[in-house]
Design a protein around this motif. Structure first.
Motif, PDB file in Angstrom:
ATOM      1  N   TRP A  93     -31.111 -20.823 -62.798  1.00 24.35           N
ATOM      2  CA  TRP A  93     -29.741 -20.883 -63.301  1.00 24.35           C
ATOM      3  C   TRP A  93     -29.541 -22.220 -64.000  1.00 24.35           C
ATOM      4  CZ3 TRP A  93     -26.310 -16.846 -62.947  1.00 24.35           C
ATOM      5  CH2 TRP A  93     -26.658 -15.801 -62.092  1.00 24.35           C
ATOM      6  N   PHE A  94     -28.692 -22.222 -65.028  1.00 24.45           N
ATOM      7  CA  PHE A  94     -28.421 -23.420 -65.804  1.00 24.45           C
ATOM      8  C   PHE A  94     -26.939 -23.783 -65.689  1.00 24.45           C
ATOM      9  CE2 PHE A  94     -32.370 -22.037 -67.547  1.00 24.45           C
ATOM     10  CZ  PHE A  94     -33.007 -23.191 -67.996  1.00 24.45           C
ATOM     11  N   LYS A 123     -25.531 -19.473 -76.862  1.00 25.60           N
ATOM     12  CA  LYS A 123     -26.321 -20.637 -76.467  1.00 25.60           C
ATOM     13  C   LYS A 123     -27.798 -20.279 -76.326  1.00 25.60           C
ATOM     14  CE  LYS A 123     -23.205 -23.767 -74.024  1.00 25.60           C
ATOM     15  NZ  LYS A 123     -22.943 -24.421 -72.715  1.00 25.60           N
ATOM     16  N   HIS A 124     -28.067 -19.248 -75.526  1.00 26.84           N
ATOM     17  CA  HIS A 124     -29.440 -18.824 -75.274  1.00 26.84           C
ATOM     18  C   HIS A 124     -29.429 -17.351 -74.908  1.00 26.84           C
ATOM     19  CE1 HIS A 124     -33.573 -18.819 -73.742  1.00 26.84           C
ATOM     20  NE2 HIS A 124     -33.721 -19.992 -74.349  1.00 26.84           N
ATOM     21  N   GLN A 128     -29.270 -17.730 -67.663  1.00 29.23           N
ATOM     22  CA  GLN A 128     -28.115 -17.442 -66.814  1.00 29.23           C
ATOM     23  C   GLN A 128     -27.393 -18.762 -66.526  1.00 29.23           C
ATOM     24  OE1 GLN A 128     -29.474 -14.057 -63.857  1.00 29.23           O
ATOM     25  NE2 GLN A 128     -30.909 -15.735 -63.788  1.00 29.23           N
ATOM     26  N   TYR A 129     -26.080 -18.723 -66.634  1.00 28.31           N
ATOM     27  CA  TYR A 129     -25.287 -19.940 -66.501  1.00 28.31           C
ATOM     28  C   TYR A 129     -24.311 -19.827 -65.328  1.00 28.31           C
ATOM     29  CZ  TYR A 129     -26.980 -21.261 -71.134  1.00 28.31           C
ATOM     30  OH  TYR A 129     -27.773 -21.594 -72.193  1.00 28.31           O
ATOM     31  N   ILE A 130     -23.987 -20.992 -64.771  1.00 30.06           N
ATOM     32  CA  ILE A 130     -22.950 -21.103 -63.744  1.00 30.06           C
ATOM     33  C   ILE A 130     -21.931 -22.114 -64.253  1.00 30.06           C
ATOM     34  CG2 ILE A 130     -22.416 -21.720 -61.368  1.00 30.06           C
ATOM     35  CD1 ILE A 130     -25.267 -21.026 -60.621  1.00 30.06           C
ATOM     36  N   GLY A 131     -20.672 -21.720 -64.309  1.00 34.93           N
ATOM     37  CA  GLY A 131     -19.623 -22.598 -64.812  1.00 34.93           C
ATOM     38  C   GLY A 131     -18.396 -22.563 -63.924  1.00 34.93           C
ATOM     39  N   VAL A 132     -17.429 -23.393 -64.288  1.00 32.01           N
ATOM     40  CA  VAL A 132     -16.161 -23.490 -63.568  1.00 32.01           C
ATOM     41  C   VAL A 132     -15.035 -23.282 -64.567  1.00 32.01           C
ATOM     42  CG1 VAL A 132     -14.638 -24.997 -62.254  1.00 32.01           C
ATOM     43  CG2 VAL A 132     -17.084 -25.016 -61.804  1.00 32.01           C
ATOM     44  N   ALA A 133     -14.205 -22.274 -64.317  1.00 32.84           N
ATOM     45  CA  ALA A 133     -13.031 -22.002 -65.151  1.00 32.84           C
ATOM     46  C   ALA A 133     -11.808 -22.648 -64.520  1.00 32.84           C
ATOM     47  CB  ALA A 133     -12.830 -20.500 -65.304  1.00 32.84           C
ATOM     48  N   LEU A 140     -15.661 -16.761 -68.510  1.00 36.26           N
ATOM     49  CA  LEU A 140     -16.597 -17.584 -69.271  1.00 36.26           C
ATOM     50  C   LEU A 140     -17.643 -16.683 -69.923  1.00 36.26           C
ATOM     51  CD1 LEU A 140     -17.164 -20.562 -66.806  1.00 36.26           C
ATOM     52  CD2 LEU A 140     -15.578 -20.415 -68.711  1.00 36.26           C
ATOM     53  N   PRO A 141     -18.173 -17.087 -71.101  1.00 35.37           N
ATOM     54  CA  PRO A 141     -17.892 -18.325 -71.828  1.00 35.37           C
ATOM     55  C   PRO A 141     -16.562 -18.270 -72.569  1.00 35.37           C
ATOM     56  CG  PRO A 141     -19.432 -16.984 -73.060  1.00 35.37           C
ATOM     57  CD  PRO A 141     -19.208 -16.266 -71.766  1.00 35.37           C
ATOM     58  N   TYR A 142     -16.030 -19.451 -72.851  1.00 29.06           N
ATOM     59  CA  TYR A 142     -14.793 -19.535 -73.620  1.00 29.06           C
ATOM     60  C   TYR A 142     -15.042 -19.084 -75.059  1.00 29.06           C
ATOM     61  CZ  TYR A 142     -12.592 -22.216 -69.867  1.00 29.06           C
ATOM     62  OH  TYR A 142     -12.062 -22.615 -68.673  1.00 29.06           O
TER      63      TYR A 142
END
Length: 271
Positions: A93-94, A123-124, A128-133, A140-142
């Motif tokens: 995870w990124f 992006k790619h 797989q991404y982990i973010g905070v909204a 996400l993504p915005y």
């Protein structure tokens, strides 16, 4: 031992044949005497014995306990800055929006909000991404060109700086060389506060503050008098300081000489 196995056939034969001269109980007693039994045969009990040593517990293995990897916060859970969201080895995870990598590849939050697990093809295509909204109903993504919230939970909004219209059309300021310069307040972006102090727009572009030269002349405008510093005779002060240092060294030398004159007490060994 074959005795228990032949009891049942012998009983069956003695019951079926009426011409057998020996009673059934005598036949079983004779068989027991032949095999060395004086008491009735005990009931058979089957017991399994371990063929090798049993395995040890999992947490006591030589490699130690597990590293507790995996997700620490689920999707939609509220986090604050510093909360670890996912522990991993490698980069499965990124970090996405408002998240960063730790030195052990863990992903932690950089802002308060709600956890989101997502993909961002722009992006790619495969990561797989982990973010905070910031808001619970956001995803996400915005949007790429949409208005984005910052960590202070504020939206960037363009403001129009309109010149403040004042009764005075001109403001006279004192230049560096003593010359007076007339400035048009309606076009220069200057303002006055309630006390009449001139405020100018700072370098950041959104705050009005008093200029540095006017702050430096506040005491002069208030007629504040400061007592003049008189240095005095520096040569005499140096001589007094030298004599004081020499006296302190002499006291220290005498104190150390008195300690050497006294004999130290002998140490008594206790048994």
């Amino acid at each position: 031992m074959l005795l228990p196995r032949i009891f049942a056939p012998v009983r069956a034969c003695t019951r079926a044949s009426s011409a057998f001269p020996i009673p059934s109980n005598r036949v079983t007693d004779a068989l027991r005497n032949i095999n060395g039994f004086t008491q009735p045969s005990p009931t058979l009990s089957f017991m399994r014995h371990a063929s090798h040593q049993s395995q040890g517990r999992a947490n006591g293995a030589k490699d130690g306990p597990g590293k507790r990897l995996g997700a620490k916060k689920s999707g939609g859970e509220y986090v604050i800055p510093g909360n670890i969201i996912f522990r991993q080895r490698g980069t499965a995870w990124f970090p996405g929006e408002n998240c960063k990598f730790g030195r052990d590849h863990c992903i932690f939050a950089m802002a308060s909000g709600y956890v989101r697990y997502y993909r961002d093809p722009l992006k790619h295509p495969k990561r797989q991404y982990i973010g905070v909204a910031f808001e619970k109903d956001e995803s996400l993504p915005y949007p790429q060109n949409g208005a984005r919230r910052r960590r202070l939970n504020m939206l960037p909004v363009e403001t129009d700086l309109k010149p403040v219209e004042t009764p005075e059309a001109q403001l006279v300021l004192d230049g560096g060389d003593g010359a007076d310069a007339a400035i048009d307040m309606s076009t220069s972006g200057l303002q006055r506060n309630k006390s009449g102090t001139v405020l100018s727009l700072g370098m950041n572009g959104y705050a009005f503050r008093e200029s540095n030269w006017s702050i430096g002349r506040t005491a002069e405008a208030a007629n504040v008098q400061v007592k003049k510093f008189i240095p005095g005779d520096r040569f005499t002060a140096w001589q007094k300081s030298k004599a004081r240092i020499a006296l302190n060294e002499e006291k220290k030398r005498l104190r150390l000489a008195g300690k050497k004159a006294t004999k130290p007490k002998k140490k008594v060994m206790r048994s």
